[in-house]
Scaffold this motif. Sequence first.
Motif, PDB file in Angstrom:
ATOM      1  N   THR A  29       1.521   3.224   6.494  1.00 35.02           N
ATOM      2  CA  THR A  29       0.693   3.989   5.556  1.00 35.02           C
ATOM      3  C   THR A  29       0.975   3.578   4.119  1.00 35.02           C
ATOM      4  N   LEU A  30       2.255   3.434   3.768  1.00 30.62           N
ATOM      5  CA  LEU A  30       2.630   3.026   2.415  1.00 30.62           C
ATOM      6  C   LEU A  30       2.094   1.631   2.092  1.00 30.62           C
ATOM      7  N   ILE A  31       2.188   0.722   3.051  1.00 30.02           N
ATOM      8  CA  ILE A  31       1.701  -0.643   2.850  1.00 30.02           C
ATOM      9  C   ILE A  31       0.192  -0.643   2.621  1.00 30.02           C
ATOM     10  N   VAL A  32      -0.532   0.119   3.455  1.00 27.04           N
ATOM     11  CA  VAL A  32      -1.991   0.187   3.341  1.00 27.04           C
ATOM     12  C   VAL A  32      -2.403   0.811   2.008  1.00 27.04           C
ATOM     13  N   LEU A  33      -1.726   1.883   1.614  1.00 28.19           N
ATOM     14  CA  LEU A  33      -2.029   2.545   0.347  1.00 28.19           C
ATOM     15  C   LEU A  33      -1.859   1.592  -0.839  1.00 28.19           C
ATOM     16  N   LEU A  34      -0.722   0.924  -0.880  1.00 24.60           N
ATOM     17  CA  LEU A  34      -0.447  -0.007  -1.971  1.00 24.60           C
ATOM     18  C   LEU A  34      -1.417  -1.178  -1.944  1.00 24.60           C
ATOM     19  N   GLY A  35      -1.766  -1.628  -0.746  1.00 24.53           N
ATOM     20  CA  GLY A  35      -2.705  -2.739  -0.616  1.00 24.53           C
ATOM     21  C   GLY A  35      -4.091  -2.382  -1.104  1.00 24.53           C
ATOM     22  N   MET A  36      -4.586  -1.214  -0.680  1.00 23.76           N
ATOM     23  CA  MET A  36      -5.921  -0.775  -1.103  1.00 23.76           C
ATOM     24  C   MET A  36      -5.983  -0.557  -2.614  1.00 23.76           C
ATOM     25  N   ALA A  37      -4.947   0.050  -3.160  1.00 22.37           N
ATOM     26  CA  ALA A  37      -4.907   0.264  -4.609  1.00 22.37           C
ATOM     27  C   ALA A  37      -4.782  -1.074  -5.337  1.00 22.37           C
ATOM     28  N   GLY A  38      -3.969  -1.967  -4.788  1.00 23.34           N
ATOM     29  CA  GLY A  38      -3.782  -3.277  -5.394  1.00 23.34           C
ATOM     30  C   GLY A  38      -5.051  -4.102  -5.410  1.00 23.34           C
ATOM     31  N   ASN A  39      -5.955  -3.833  -4.482  1.00 19.08           N
ATOM     32  CA  ASN A  39      -7.227  -4.552  -4.415  1.00 19.08           C
ATOM     33  C   ASN A  39      -7.986  -4.432  -5.734  1.00 19.08           C
ATOM     34  N   GLY A  40      -8.136  -3.192  -6.216  1.00 20.61           N
ATOM     35  CA  GLY A  40      -8.846  -2.963  -7.462  1.00 20.61           C
ATOM     36  C   GLY A  40      -8.055  -3.396  -8.685  1.00 20.61           C
ATOM     37  N   LEU A  41      -6.742  -3.142  -8.671  1.00 26.72           N
ATOM     38  CA  LEU A  41      -5.904  -3.483  -9.822  1.00 26.72           C
ATOM     39  C   LEU A  41      -5.837  -4.991 -10.044  1.00 26.72           C
ATOM     40  N   LEU A  42      -5.653  -5.746  -8.963  1.00 22.71           N
ATOM     41  CA  LEU A  42      -5.576  -7.204  -9.079  1.00 22.71           C
ATOM     42  C   LEU A  42      -6.924  -7.799  -9.472  1.00 22.71           C
ATOM     43  N   ALA A  43      -7.990  -7.239  -8.901  1.00 20.75           N
ATOM     44  CA  ALA A  43      -9.329  -7.731  -9.239  1.00 20.75           C
ATOM     45  C   ALA A  43      -9.629  -7.524 -10.720  1.00 20.75           C
ATOM     46  N   ARG A  44      -9.306  -6.342 -11.224  1.00 19.64           N
ATOM     47  CA  ARG A  44      -9.543  -6.056 -12.632  1.00 19.64           C
ATOM     48  C   ARG A  44      -8.666  -6.931 -13.531  1.00 19.64           C
ATOM     49  N   ALA A  45      -7.425  -7.188 -13.110  1.00 22.66           N
ATOM     50  CA  ALA A  45      -6.531  -8.038 -13.895  1.00 22.66           C
ATOM     51  C   ALA A  45      -7.104  -9.444 -14.035  1.00 22.66           C
ATOM     52  N   ALA A  46      -7.685  -9.959 -12.943  1.00 24.47           N
ATOM     53  CA  ALA A  46      -8.241 -11.309 -12.962  1.00 24.47           C
ATOM     54  C   ALA A  46      -9.567 -11.367 -13.709  1.00 24.47           C
ATOM     55  N   LEU A  47     -10.457 -10.406 -13.425  1.00 19.82           N
ATOM     56  CA  LEU A  47     -11.804 -10.436 -13.990  1.00 19.82           C
ATOM     57  C   LEU A  47     -11.838  -9.870 -15.411  1.00 19.82           C
ATOM     58  N   GLY A 106     -13.200  -0.716 -16.138  1.00 16.22           N
ATOM     59  CA  GLY A 106     -11.759  -0.690 -15.934  1.00 16.22           C
ATOM     60  C   GLY A 106     -11.437  -0.373 -14.482  1.00 16.22           C
ATOM     61  N   ALA A 107     -10.197  -0.603 -14.088  1.00 16.80           N
ATOM     62  CA  ALA A 107      -9.798  -0.386 -12.701  1.00 16.80           C
ATOM     63  C   ALA A 107      -9.971   1.070 -12.284  1.00 16.80           C
ATOM     64  N   ALA A 108      -9.555   1.999 -13.152  1.00 20.32           N
ATOM     65  CA  ALA A 108      -9.628   3.423 -12.818  1.00 20.32           C
ATOM     66  C   ALA A 108     -11.074   3.887 -12.679  1.00 20.32           C
ATOM     67  N   THR A 109     -11.901   3.593 -13.686  1.00 22.61           N
ATOM     68  CA  THR A 109     -13.303   4.011 -13.668  1.00 22.61           C
ATOM     69  C   THR A 109     -14.056   3.342 -12.519  1.00 22.61           C
ATOM     70  N   GLY A 110     -13.842   2.042 -12.341  1.00 29.51           N
ATOM     71  CA  GLY A 110     -14.521   1.304 -11.279  1.00 29.51           C
ATOM     72  C   GLY A 110     -14.190   1.845  -9.900  1.00 29.51           C
ATOM     73  N   THR A 111     -12.921   2.154  -9.664  1.00 27.17           N
ATOM     74  CA  THR A 111     -12.505   2.673  -8.368  1.00 27.17           C
ATOM     75  C   THR A 111     -13.142   4.028  -8.078  1.00 27.17           C
ATOM     76  N   LEU A 112     -13.240   4.871  -9.081  1.00 27.89           N
ATOM     77  CA  LEU A 112     -13.851   6.194  -8.894  1.00 27.89           C
ATOM     78  C   LEU A 112     -15.323   6.071  -8.513  1.00 27.89           C
ATOM     79  N   PHE A 113     -16.061   5.208  -9.197  1.00 29.81           N
ATOM     80  CA  PHE A 113     -17.471   5.023  -8.858  1.00 29.81           C
ATOM     81  C   PHE A 113     -17.626   4.375  -7.484  1.00 29.81           C
ATOM     82  N   LEU A 114     -16.778   3.425  -7.174  1.00 32.43           N
ATOM     83  CA  LEU A 114     -16.817   2.766  -5.866  1.00 32.43           C
ATOM     84  C   LEU A 114     -16.580   3.771  -4.748  1.00 32.43           C
ATOM     85  N   PHE A 115     -15.543   4.590  -4.912  1.00 30.89           N
ATOM     86  CA  PHE A 115     -15.182   5.552  -3.884  1.00 30.89           C
ATOM     87  C   PHE A 115     -16.265   6.610  -3.729  1.00 30.89           C
ATOM     88  N   PHE A 116     -16.833   7.059  -4.842  1.00 28.84           N
ATOM     89  CA  PHE A 116     -17.926   8.032  -4.797  1.00 28.84           C
ATOM     90  C   PHE A 116     -19.112   7.471  -4.015  1.00 28.84           C
TER      91      PHE A 116
END
Length: 307
Positions: A29-47, A106-116
């Motif tokens: 569960t911890l691995i999946v949580l960090l991975g899913m969160a890292g998906n948006g954070l890493l993408a935003r860092a690169a883009l 941003g990562a935070a705003t983008g993730t909220l709209f994506l999840f919604f």
Amino acid sequence: MPHYDTRGVWVNAFKENHYMSRVRIILLTLIVLLGMAGNGLLARAALGGHLIGPLPFTAIRLASGAAILILLMMVTKARPRLHHLLMPMMLFVYALAFAYGYEQLGAATGTLFLFFAIQATMLAWEIRGGYRLSKLQWVGSGITLVGLWVLVGGISHLPKFLGIGLMIGAGAAWAGYSILGKSSMDDLATTTANFLYSGLAAIILLVIYAAIESWHHEVIHISLAGIYYSMLVGAITSALIYVLWYALMKELRGVTSAVIQMLVPVIVVISAAPLLGEQITTRLILAAATMLAGILLVTISKTYVTK
């Protein structure tokens, strides 16, 4: 002949196996949580850091995901299997809109709209199939819309609204991908085929785009760091995390998996400031708390109604 009482041995063995199973689920569960969160954070860092463009990011992401999944298929001696023709198309649309959306938001705003968008699309699909919302779910839907209104109220620039549209499109595409994949009998084989075909489409599109840019004497911006980020997102936080998530869902109850999904945007919102230097405003925190509370109410109520 001496008599040995083996009941205690069996009880201890059961307790030990049960304990190890719980530890395994917690770690997974911890691995999946960090991975899913890292998906948006890493993408935003690169883009957001302009290390790579959205199209090459998408192509490398999907190709890297396909490569790591093919390696897993080789280990299991299985073959990719296309479950539905629309699934790789949905994955391609999701990944492309995701990349262009995170270039704007941003990562935070983008993730909220994506999840919604994901939750709203899946709920709308169920309503279309005859599902009826309970009173709590209507309340939760209203709370979510209030949170969305608060979030949108803090955005006043046209590029941001373009990013919102792209991220909502990405969420809708991902929801469609998930709906089509529910009837799949082999998650690994299906996911591999989807990444393979969508990655091929992204590479073809990238080659065409590069040819057009070359004709106009332009160069596609791709840095070495951007390639690393794209590969990491594709192979680890996308492909492998998706496979682990499918395995984890079989071990968890519906309510538990719903709560876990709700934690992903929370982790991203909390991490965006220290990791990416994003400004976390009072409006963003209020909107996030309201939206997540509303979605959680709808999701948990739906789980209990289904049962």
